[in-house]
Design a protein around this motif. Structure first.
Motif, PDB file in Angstrom:
ATOM      1  N   SER A 122      19.913   1.772  -5.245  1.00 58.65           N
ATOM      2  CA  SER A 122      18.910   2.824  -5.222  1.00 58.65           C
ATOM      3  C   SER A 122      17.975   2.540  -4.056  1.00 58.65           C
ATOM      4  CB  SER A 122      18.109   2.822  -6.530  1.00 58.65           C
ATOM      5  OG  SER A 122      16.845   3.444  -6.359  1.00 58.65           O
ATOM      6  N   PRO A 123      17.415   3.586  -3.420  1.00 59.83           N
ATOM      7  CA  PRO A 123      16.453   3.326  -2.343  1.00 59.83           C
ATOM      8  C   PRO A 123      15.264   2.492  -2.807  1.00 59.83           C
ATOM      9  CG  PRO A 123      17.112   5.625  -2.334  1.00 59.83           C
ATOM     10  CD  PRO A 123      17.667   5.025  -3.595  1.00 59.83           C
ATOM     11  N   PHE A 124      14.997   2.535  -4.117  1.00 59.53           N
ATOM     12  CA  PHE A 124      13.761   1.932  -4.625  1.00 59.53           C
ATOM     13  C   PHE A 124      14.003   0.678  -5.478  1.00 59.53           C
ATOM     14  CE2 PHE A 124      13.289   6.550  -4.221  1.00 59.53           C
ATOM     15  CZ  PHE A 124      12.313   6.598  -3.241  1.00 59.53           C
ATOM     16  N   THR A 125      15.176   0.095  -5.362  1.00 62.22           N
ATOM     17  CA  THR A 125      15.472  -1.117  -6.117  1.00 62.22           C
ATOM     18  C   THR A 125      14.430  -2.204  -5.823  1.00 62.22           C
ATOM     19  OG1 THR A 125      17.852  -0.670  -6.108  1.00 62.22           O
ATOM     20  CG2 THR A 125      17.174  -2.940  -6.504  1.00 62.22           C
ATOM     21  N   GLY A 126      13.811  -2.714  -6.865  1.00 62.16           N
ATOM     22  CA  GLY A 126      12.828  -3.779  -6.701  1.00 62.16           C
ATOM     23  C   GLY A 126      11.431  -3.305  -6.366  1.00 62.16           C
ATOM     24  N   CYS A 127      11.191  -1.991  -6.368  1.00 65.52           N
ATOM     25  CA  CYS A 127       9.837  -1.465  -6.073  1.00 65.52           C
ATOM     26  C   CYS A 127       9.038  -1.441  -7.370  1.00 65.52           C
ATOM     27  CB  CYS A 127       9.925  -0.076  -5.455  1.00 65.52           C
ATOM     28  SG  CYS A 127      10.704  -0.034  -3.828  1.00 65.52           S
ATOM     29  N   SER A 128       8.730  -2.596  -7.871  1.00 65.18           N
ATOM     30  CA  SER A 128       8.146  -2.730  -9.203  1.00 65.18           C
ATOM     31  C   SER A 128       6.707  -2.256  -9.318  1.00 65.18           C
ATOM     32  CB  SER A 128       8.226  -4.187  -9.655  1.00 65.18           C
ATOM     33  OG  SER A 128       7.593  -5.043  -8.714  1.00 65.18           O
ATOM     34  N   ASN A 129       6.039  -2.038  -8.188  1.00 63.84           N
ATOM     35  CA  ASN A 129       4.643  -1.579  -8.220  1.00 63.84           C
ATOM     36  C   ASN A 129       4.463  -0.176  -7.662  1.00 63.84           C
ATOM     37  OD1 ASN A 129       3.172  -3.971  -9.273  1.00 63.84           O
ATOM     38  ND2 ASN A 129       4.121  -4.952  -7.488  1.00 63.84           N
ATOM     39  N   LEU A 130       5.571   0.518  -7.474  1.00 65.73           N
ATOM     40  CA  LEU A 130       5.520   1.888  -6.962  1.00 65.73           C
ATOM     41  C   LEU A 130       5.220   2.840  -8.120  1.00 65.73           C
ATOM     42  CD1 LEU A 130       5.868   3.928  -4.702  1.00 65.73           C
ATOM     43  CD2 LEU A 130       8.347   3.830  -5.045  1.00 65.73           C
TER      44      LEU A 130
ATOM     45  N   GLY B 294       0.788  -1.215   0.000  1.00 68.24           N
ATOM     46  CA  GLY B 294       0.000   0.000   0.000  1.00 68.24           C
ATOM     47  C   GLY B 294       0.821   1.266   0.000  1.00 68.24           C
ATOM     48  N   HIS B 295       0.248   2.314   0.636  1.00 66.12           N
ATOM     49  CA  HIS B 295       0.869   3.648   0.646  1.00 66.12           C
ATOM     50  C   HIS B 295       1.721   3.842   1.891  1.00 66.12           C
ATOM     51  CE1 HIS B 295       1.323   7.963  -0.026  1.00 66.12           C
ATOM     52  NE2 HIS B 295       1.100   8.117   1.261  1.00 66.12           N
ATOM     53  N   LEU B 296       2.866   4.488   1.716  1.00 65.76           N
ATOM     54  CA  LEU B 296       3.778   4.776   2.825  1.00 65.76           C
ATOM     55  C   LEU B 296       4.053   6.271   2.888  1.00 65.76           C
ATOM     56  CD1 LEU B 296       5.739   3.704   5.048  1.00 65.76           C
ATOM     57  CD2 LEU B 296       7.500   3.617   3.259  1.00 65.76           C
ATOM     58  N   THR B 297       3.798   6.869   4.049  1.00 64.04           N
ATOM     59  CA  THR B 297       4.126   8.278   4.273  1.00 64.04           C
ATOM     60  C   THR B 297       5.388   8.354   5.120  1.00 64.04           C
ATOM     61  OG1 THR B 297       1.814   8.995   4.159  1.00 64.04           O
ATOM     62  CG2 THR B 297       3.360  10.471   5.260  1.00 64.04           C
ATOM     63  N   LEU B 298       6.446   8.891   4.574  1.00 65.70           N
ATOM     64  CA  LEU B 298       7.704   8.993   5.307  1.00 65.70           C
ATOM     65  C   LEU B 298       7.597  10.089   6.354  1.00 65.70           C
ATOM     66  CD1 LEU B 298      10.328   8.717   2.406  1.00 65.70           C
ATOM     67  CD2 LEU B 298       9.265   6.903   3.760  1.00 65.70           C
TER      68      LEU B 298
ATOM     69  N   GLY C 135       5.293  -4.678  -2.720  1.00 66.93           N
ATOM     70  CA  GLY C 135       3.919  -4.306  -2.382  1.00 66.93           C
ATOM     71  C   GLY C 135       3.719  -2.812  -2.200  1.00 66.93           C
ATOM     72  N   LEU C 136       4.815  -2.052  -2.223  1.00 67.98           N
ATOM     73  CA  LEU C 136       4.733  -0.595  -2.057  1.00 67.98           C
ATOM     74  C   LEU C 136       4.178   0.011  -3.339  1.00 67.98           C
ATOM     75  CD1 LEU C 136       5.449   1.849  -0.240  1.00 67.98           C
ATOM     76  CD2 LEU C 136       7.718   1.849  -1.317  1.00 67.98           C
ATOM     77  N   THR C 137       3.010   0.668  -3.229  1.00 71.84           N
ATOM     78  CA  THR C 137       2.352   1.208  -4.426  1.00 71.84           C
ATOM     79  C   THR C 137       2.452   2.714  -4.544  1.00 71.84           C
ATOM     80  OG1 THR C 137       0.241   1.264  -3.232  1.00 71.84           O
ATOM     81  CG2 THR C 137       0.727  -0.710  -4.560  1.00 71.84           C
ATOM     82  N   SER C 138       2.605   3.411  -3.409  1.00 74.77           N
ATOM     83  CA  SER C 138       2.740   4.864  -3.445  1.00 74.77           C
ATOM     84  C   SER C 138       3.486   5.326  -2.202  1.00 74.77           C
ATOM     85  CB  SER C 138       1.365   5.549  -3.530  1.00 74.77           C
ATOM     86  OG  SER C 138       0.551   5.196  -2.423  1.00 74.77           O
ATOM     87  N   ILE C 139       4.120   6.496  -2.304  1.00 73.89           N
ATOM     88  CA  ILE C 139       4.938   6.988  -1.199  1.00 73.89           C
ATOM     89  C   ILE C 139       4.874   8.505  -1.143  1.00 73.89           C
ATOM     90  CG2 ILE C 139       7.061   7.128  -2.581  1.00 73.89           C
ATOM     91  CD1 ILE C 139       8.569   6.081  -0.084  1.00 73.89           C
TER      92      ILE C 139
END
Length: 255
Positions: free
Chosen positions: A69-77, A19-23, A45-49
């Motif tokens: 990269s911080p987002f390596t493998g975030c294929s659904n972001l 789902g969504h992650l708010t930093l 599973g991370l879809t939005s940030i």
């Protein structure tokens, strides 16, 4: 200052997160200003940030077995919500792992800056977006400039005024009738903030539309020439019992 992630081989969050992650912008009273390499490694599973305005660096570095990269493998972001008002230059590879069709949402009025900033300009879809706390201005039907603040970016709601003392939502020299709009830039006006019309001594009538649900305190404090104001049926709460304190000429307050 702190950063998200260690830069090591493990994600800063559970890789099974969805789902969504708010930093956060702070942790243990320290400002979070960096996103480390591999911070969200393989978080499929991370879809939005949402990235806060405190971030000044997104790290990228080379490893013996590949990039970090911080987002390596975030294929659904596919949705990145940046609150950074002045984007910093970064390596375009800092966003490796994010799909090429991802949309970058940026603060209102900053799209062109993002398009011209190294790293961020790797996104082909950059969309401006209003965020909670953004200040807007709009003209009433009388042509009076009024200030609004976004209260919920997702529900698309806003309030009249900033809620700050001695900071009226309109010019304090305004006179005559003031009609509050029902919406501004697609945001529904649902709240009248504290002190919204405080010390506007020359206004005589305020038209409050249906849709206003709550009012703060001292909204009309010191409006000595205010003679008429209405309470819409949508109004369900007034913070404090003196919204018209100092309105000695008020003759009509009605639903």
């Amino acid at each position: 200052m702190q950063k998200i992630g260690t830069g090591g081989s493990e994600s800063a969050i559970d890789a099974s997160f969805t789902g969504h992650l708010t930093l956060p912008s702070t942790a243990s009273l320290c400002t979070i200003n960096r996103i480390g390499g591999n911070a969200f490694l393989n978080c499929e599973g991370l879809t939005s940030i949402t990235i806060p305005n405190t971030i000044v660096s997104i790290e990228y570095f080379e490893e013996f077995d590949g990039s970090a990269s911080p987002f390596t493998g975030c294929s659904n972001l596919t949705s990145i919500y940046s609150h950074i008002e002045v984007p910093f230059a970064t390596d375009s590879r800092a966003f490796d792992g994010i799909p090429t069709n991802a949309t970058l949402y940026v603060p209102h009025g900053t799209k062109q800056v993002y398009e011209n900033t190294p790293g961020w300009n790797r996104f082909t879809s950059i969309v401006e977006r209003r965020y909670k706390g953004d200040i807007m201005t709009a003209a009433t039907t009388e042509g009076i400039t009024m200030t609004f603040v976004i209260t919920d970016e997702d529900a698309k709601t806003c309030q009249v005024g900033t809620g700050k003392y001695n900071a009226s939502a309109i010019d304090m020299e305004t006179s005559g009738i003031v009609t509050i709009p029902t919406s501004v830039e697609g945001f529904r006006v649902t709240h009248i903030a504290n002190y919204a019309f405080s010390e506007c001594a020359n206004i005589e009538k305020v038209v409050i539309p249906e849709g206003i649900e709550t009012m703060g305190y001292s909204v009309f404090d010191g409006c000595i020439n205010l003679q008429s104001a209405n309470f819409p049926n949508s109004l369900i709460e007034i913070d404090g019992d003196l919204p018209f304190d100092g309105c000695q000429n008020l003759k009509n307050s009605y639903c």
